[in-house]
Enzyme design. Structure first.
Site, PDB file in Angstrom:
ATOM      1  N   CYS A 142      -1.141   0.799   7.069  1.00  0.00           N
ATOM      2  CA  CYS A 142      -2.774   0.174   7.365  1.00  0.00           C
ATOM      3  C   CYS A 142      -3.531  -0.629   6.982  1.00  0.00           C
ATOM      4  O   CYS A 142      -3.251  -1.852   6.929  1.00  0.00           O
ATOM      5  CB  CYS A 142      -3.520   1.772   7.012  1.00  0.00           C
ATOM      6  SG  CYS A 142      -3.355   3.463   8.090  1.00  0.00           S
ATOM      7  N   ARG A 143      -3.673  -0.834   5.703  1.00  0.00           N
ATOM      8  CA  ARG A 143      -4.021  -1.757   4.702  1.00  0.00           C
ATOM      9  C   ARG A 143      -2.978  -3.089   4.127  1.00  0.00           C
ATOM     10  O   ARG A 143      -3.286  -4.002   4.771  1.00  0.00           O
ATOM     11  CB  ARG A 143      -4.719  -1.180   2.924  1.00  0.00           C
ATOM     12  CG  ARG A 143      -5.450  -0.566   3.470  1.00  0.00           C
ATOM     13  CD  ARG A 143      -5.831   0.719   2.230  1.00  0.00           C
ATOM     14  NE  ARG A 143      -4.361   1.158   1.541  1.00  0.00           N
ATOM     15  CZ  ARG A 143      -4.464   2.173   0.614  1.00  0.00           C
ATOM     16  NH1 ARG A 143      -5.542   1.703   0.075  1.00  0.00           N
ATOM     17  NH2 ARG A 143      -3.066   3.169   0.257  1.00  0.00           N
ATOM     18  N   SER A 144      -1.848  -2.939   4.409  1.00  0.00           N
ATOM     19  CA  SER A 144      -0.943  -3.956   3.556  1.00  0.00           C
ATOM     20  C   SER A 144      -0.446  -5.099   4.839  1.00  0.00           C
ATOM     21  O   SER A 144      -0.172  -5.832   5.067  1.00  0.00           O
ATOM     22  CB  SER A 144       0.558  -3.224   2.583  1.00  0.00           C
ATOM     23  OG  SER A 144       0.870  -2.417   3.097  1.00  0.00           O
ATOM     24  N   ASP A 193      -7.950   4.328   1.143  1.00  0.00           N
ATOM     25  CA  ASP A 193      -7.145   4.317   1.634  1.00  0.00           C
ATOM     26  C   ASP A 193      -7.837   5.165   3.366  1.00  0.00           C
ATOM     27  O   ASP A 193      -8.858   5.740   3.028  1.00  0.00           O
ATOM     28  CB  ASP A 193      -6.148   5.605   1.771  1.00  0.00           C
ATOM     29  CG  ASP A 193      -5.349   5.407   2.501  1.00  0.00           C
ATOM     30  OD1 ASP A 193      -5.404   4.988   3.736  1.00  0.00           O
ATOM     31  OD2 ASP A 193      -3.958   6.106   1.929  1.00  0.00           O
ATOM     32  N   CYS A 207       1.115  -0.947   0.340  1.00  0.00           N
ATOM     33  CA  CYS A 207      -0.349  -0.107  -0.039  1.00  0.00           C
ATOM     34  C   CYS A 207       1.035   0.988   0.346  1.00  0.00           C
ATOM     35  O   CYS A 207       1.951   0.839  -0.761  1.00  0.00           O
ATOM     36  CB  CYS A 207      -0.797  -0.185   1.690  1.00  0.00           C
ATOM     37  SG  CYS A 207      -0.300   0.142   3.204  1.00  0.00           S
TER      38      CYS A 207
HETATM   39  P1  4NP Z   1      -2.338   3.226   4.279  1.00  0.00           P
HETATM   40  O1  4NP Z   1      -2.583   4.099   4.764  1.00  0.00           O
HETATM   41  O2  4NP Z   1      -1.400   3.559   3.056  1.00  0.00           O
HETATM   42  O3  4NP Z   1      -2.736   1.854   4.245  1.00  0.00           O
HETATM   43  O4  4NP Z   1      -0.747   2.686   5.409  1.00  0.00           O
HETATM   44  C1  4NP Z   1      -1.558   5.267   4.329  1.00  0.00           C
HETATM   45  C2  4NP Z   1      -0.554   5.292   6.068  1.00  0.00           C
HETATM   46  C3  4NP Z   1      -0.201   7.093   6.143  1.00  0.00           C
HETATM   47  C4  4NP Z   1      -0.526   7.466   5.422  1.00  0.00           C
HETATM   48  C5  4NP Z   1      -0.481   6.877   3.924  1.00  0.00           C
HETATM   49  C6  4NP Z   1      -1.813   6.582   3.996  1.00  0.00           C
HETATM   50  N1  4NP Z   1       1.096   8.822   5.105  1.00  0.00           N
HETATM   51  O5  4NP Z   1       0.687   9.731   4.001  1.00  0.00           O
HETATM   52  O6  4NP Z   1       1.226   9.133   5.737  1.00  0.00           O
END
Ligand code: 4NP
Length: 155
Positions: A14-16, A123, A9
């Site tokens: 969060c997701r991965s 997300d 991700c």
């Molecule tokens: P993820 O979510 O891609 O599912 O881990 C995010 C977590 C943090 C950020 C972006 C997406 N960030 O910009 O810090």
């Protein structure tokens, strides 16, 4: 040699991490190794988001020991399957591929559930806990299909 799968991700918090924990729980550990990574570098070495940890815990999965890392070009050689969470991740990862063999390892995870529809796992980072619950459900359904296919193909 185990069959290796990496979930990708943006932040790898969060997701991965959820996708990693869910798929790993559905596969025999002797034969398969599941990892995760982010296309971004902000969360290298960080634990998963507390909301992902809590969501996993509700389903008896412990993802709290995972640590964030960034997707790297050598992952194309290290991993047999690369599942990305959304179209933006897809473009970021495919852009790093050196050839078509590497490119075809990359698949949008929800295409396993909704073939060819190119649906994103949204997300949940800037949202509320219910966003994580719905991400969990999508990933759980997609991972049921992935696990079934992998077990059939590789065991
Ligand atoms: P993820 O979510 O891609 O599912 O881990 C995010 C977590 C943090 C950020 C972006 C997406 N960030 O910009 O810090």
């Amino acid at each position: 040699m185990p069959i290796k799968i990496v979930m990708v991700c943006l932040g790898n918090i969060c997701r991965s991490p959820l996708a990693e924990g869910i798929l790993a729980s559905k596969l025999p550990k002797t034969k398969f190794k599941v990892d995760s990574a982010g296309t971004g570098s902000w969360h290298i070495g960080h634990s998963p988001d507390e909301r992902s940890i809590l969501t996993a815990k509700k389903h008896q999965l412990d993802i709290s020991k995972q640590k964030g890392r960034q997707f790297k070009v050598s992952d194309f050689e290290d991993f047999d399957y690369i599942y990305v969470m959304d179209n933006s991740n897809y473009h970021d990862v495919v852009e790093l591929a050196k050839n078509n063999d590497q490119k075809v390892k990359v698949e949008l995870i929800l295409n396993e559930l909704f073939p060819n529809e190119n649906v994103d796992v949204p997300d949940p980072y800037y949202g509320l806990q219910n966003g994580f619950d719905s991400v969990y459900k999508m990933l759980d359904e997609a991972c049921d299909i992935i696990a079934e296919k992998l077990i059939q193909k590789h065991t």
